[in-house]
Design a protein around this motif. Structure first.
Motif, PDB file in Angstrom:
ATOM      1  N   ASP A 221       0.858  -1.186   0.000  1.00  0.00           N
ATOM      2  CA  ASP A 221       0.000   0.000   0.000  1.00  0.00           C
ATOM      3  C   ASP A 221       0.896   1.238   0.000  1.00  0.00           C
ATOM      4  O   ASP A 221       1.536   1.554   1.009  1.00  0.00           O
ATOM      5  CB  ASP A 221      -0.890  -0.041   1.241  1.00  0.00           C
TER       6      ASP A 221
ATOM      7  N   PRO B 292       3.953  -5.636   3.239  1.00  0.00           N
ATOM      8  CA  PRO B 292       4.107  -6.875   4.007  1.00  0.00           C
ATOM      9  C   PRO B 292       5.447  -7.553   3.784  1.00  0.00           C
ATOM     10  O   PRO B 292       5.992  -8.174   4.710  1.00  0.00           O
ATOM     11  CB  PRO B 292       2.936  -7.743   3.511  1.00  0.00           C
TER      12      PRO B 292
ATOM     13  N   GLU C  87      -6.424  -4.492  -6.040  1.00  0.00           N
ATOM     14  CA  GLU C  87      -5.870  -5.562  -5.204  1.00  0.00           C
ATOM     15  C   GLU C  87      -6.648  -6.866  -5.387  1.00  0.00           C
ATOM     16  O   GLU C  87      -7.296  -7.370  -4.471  1.00  0.00           O
ATOM     17  CB  GLU C  87      -5.866  -5.143  -3.733  1.00  0.00           C
TER      18      GLU C  87
ATOM     19  N   HIS D 120      -6.464 -10.012  -3.100  1.00  0.00           N
ATOM     20  CA  HIS D 120      -7.241 -10.145  -1.871  1.00  0.00           C
ATOM     21  C   HIS D 120      -8.738 -10.181  -2.150  1.00  0.00           C
ATOM     22  O   HIS D 120      -9.548  -9.820  -1.296  1.00  0.00           O
ATOM     23  CB  HIS D 120      -6.845  -9.057  -0.883  1.00  0.00           C
TER      24      HIS D 120
ATOM     25  N   CYS E 291      -5.281 -15.997   4.721  1.00  0.00           N
ATOM     26  CA  CYS E 291      -4.377 -15.082   4.020  1.00  0.00           C
ATOM     27  C   CYS E 291      -3.751 -14.140   5.046  1.00  0.00           C
ATOM     28  O   CYS E 291      -4.342 -13.863   6.102  1.00  0.00           O
ATOM     29  CB  CYS E 291      -5.163 -14.289   2.976  1.00  0.00           C
ATOM     30  N   HIS E 292      -2.578 -13.607   4.730  1.00  0.00           N
ATOM     31  CA  HIS E 292      -1.912 -12.696   5.661  1.00  0.00           C
ATOM     32  C   HIS E 292      -2.701 -11.408   5.870  1.00  0.00           C
ATOM     33  O   HIS E 292      -2.457 -10.672   6.827  1.00  0.00           O
ATOM     34  CB  HIS E 292      -0.495 -12.372   5.178  1.00  0.00           C
ATOM     35  N   CYS E 293      -3.683 -11.147   4.983  1.00  0.00           N
ATOM     36  CA  CYS E 293      -4.493  -9.933   5.140  1.00  0.00           C
ATOM     37  C   CYS E 293      -5.552 -10.108   6.228  1.00  0.00           C
ATOM     38  O   CYS E 293      -6.208  -9.144   6.622  1.00  0.00           O
ATOM     39  CB  CYS E 293      -5.157  -9.552   3.822  1.00  0.00           C
TER      40      CYS E 293
ATOM     41  N   CYS F  17      -8.362 -15.938  -0.240  1.00  0.00           N
ATOM     42  CA  CYS F  17      -7.996 -14.909  -1.220  1.00  0.00           C
ATOM     43  C   CYS F  17      -7.230 -15.551  -2.383  1.00  0.00           C
ATOM     44  O   CYS F  17      -6.629 -16.620  -2.240  1.00  0.00           O
ATOM     45  CB  CYS F  17      -7.111 -13.836  -0.587  1.00  0.00           C
TER      46      CYS F  17
END
Length: 395
Positions: free
Chosen positions: A156, A168, A243, A246, A256-258, A263
């Protein structure tokens, strides 16, 4: 870092002049009448804007192949003199800094790579400075001034503010990278998301030239997407448009790491593929290259992992196609090394999930090394130089 001479100001000081120059840059050589037609500006406005650009050496008038008409404006085409200015581009990865030196037409004139042992901001800035010093030395040999540096970072990124809000892969939050890098290297610095930077390069100098609406989908460590809508690179109100990594394609899928589940990136990102191949085979592979090797050797269960990844990517692309209806989707990224393993699933899923004629968009693959991503960063620096008040101008 050595002192850098003051960077000159680009002479196109109106939006119309910037639009004219950008059109010639990406689509030229063009006659003045062709420029007027493509920009929807009057021939008089084009002639007025072209004159100072020729006088400053940014545009060159070539002799036309055909005889000049007896009356009216010159029919000689004008083109950008790529050697008039140089730019730097840097792509930051989790373990390496890749830099390129380009001319005004974004043609590479030099490249440099340095390893990155520490992902904290200060070591990254030091590594960027090392690359810049090497490339500035190459620029000195060409005898042309360097007018800006572009830096491409995953995550981002707020280009307008020059701040990496969240990356990330670097584990960064709210790092004012443009300001810090400018103080370090002594050049104007543009910082943008790496996929958006690649999209700028494709729009101005690559497979997106002349297209009003297209998308760049990148496959690799992450799944990214750059969008061009009505001739403009779209960042969105908060800088995170596109994005698709995601977008949830399987609510019961892996975490997911989000923070969500299922995702596209949690299924088709390289880390996810490596994890799934380990689970399917029991082989403790180290990276995506080893996963690809197992698939090509026919190890049971591995091709199924890639098939599922292809379906997830296809659903992500179908989401873009349904929402925006792009003329073309360009697939790139380091993950293309495995493209033969999931190309069929991407195409079949896109065809099944896209609505109506959205499925007819032209899908192209562009295997681009990280030097091309750095070239994308240089393209953002060129863009900022030409249109300093608008980070994502029209063509």
């Amino acid at each position: 870092m050595r002192p850098t001479p003051r960077v000159e100001t680009f002479p196109a000081n109106t939006p119309a002049a910037s639009q004219i120059f950008t059109t010639v840059l990406s689509q030229g050589p063009l006659t003045r009448l062709e420029v007027a037609r493509r920009t929807a500006l009057s021939p008089a406005a084009v002639t007025k804007a072209v004159k100072p650009l020729i006088e400053a050496g940014y545009l060159v008038e070539d002799a036309a192949d055909e005889a000049r008409p007896a009356l009216g404006r010159p029919a000689n085409p004008v083109r950008v003199d790529g050697g008039r200015a140089l730019f730097l581009g840097v792509k930051v990865t989790g373990d390496e800094i890749i830099g390129v030196l380009t001319d005004l037409c974004c043609r590479p004139r030099g490249a440099r790579r340095v390893p990155l042992a520490d992902r904290a901001p200060q070591p990254v800035l030091t590594a960027i400075a090392d690359v810049v010093v090497e490339l500035l030395s190459q620029a000195d040999e060409l005898g042309v001034g360097v007018h800006g540096l572009g830096v491409a970072v995953s995550g981002d990124v707020d280009r307008a503010e020059g701040v990496v809000r969240y990356s990330p892969f670097l584990n960064w939050r709210d790092v004012p990278l443009a300001e810090l890098a400018s103080l370090t290297v002594g050049l104007p610095v543009t910082v943008d998301n790496d996929v958006r930077a690649l999209t700028v390069a494709e729009q101005w100098f690559g497979a997106g030239v002349g297209l009003s609406d297209f998308a760049v989908v990148t496959v690799g460590a992450g799944i990214g997407c750059g969008l061009v809508v009505h001739g403009r690179v779209v960042a969105g109100a908060h800088g995170v448009a596109g994005e698709i990594g995601h977008v949830t394609v399987d609510p019961a899928g892996p975490p997911c790491h989000c923070g969500n589940r299922g995702c596209v990136e949690a299924i088709a990102g390289e880390e996810a593929i490596v994890r799934q191949v380990r689970e399917a085979t029991g082989v403790r592979i180290r990276d995506a290259a080893e996963a690809v090797s197992l698939a090509h050797r026919g190890v049971p269960g591995v091709r199924e992992v890639y098939a599922r990844a292809g379906e997830a990517i296809g659903r992500g692309i179908a989401t873009v196609a349904n929402l925006l209806g792009p003329e073309r989707v360009i697939i790139s990224g380091e993950g293309l090394a495995a493209y033969d393993l999931f190309a069929e699933q991407i195409r079949d899923t896109l065809t099944a999930a896209a609505f109506g004629s959205a499925a007819q968009c032209d899908v192209q693959t562009r295997p681009l090394p990280f030097e091309e991503w750095a070239r994308g960063a240089a393209a953002t620096a060129i863009q900022s130089f030409i249109t300093p008040d608008d980070p994502h101008p029209s063509r």
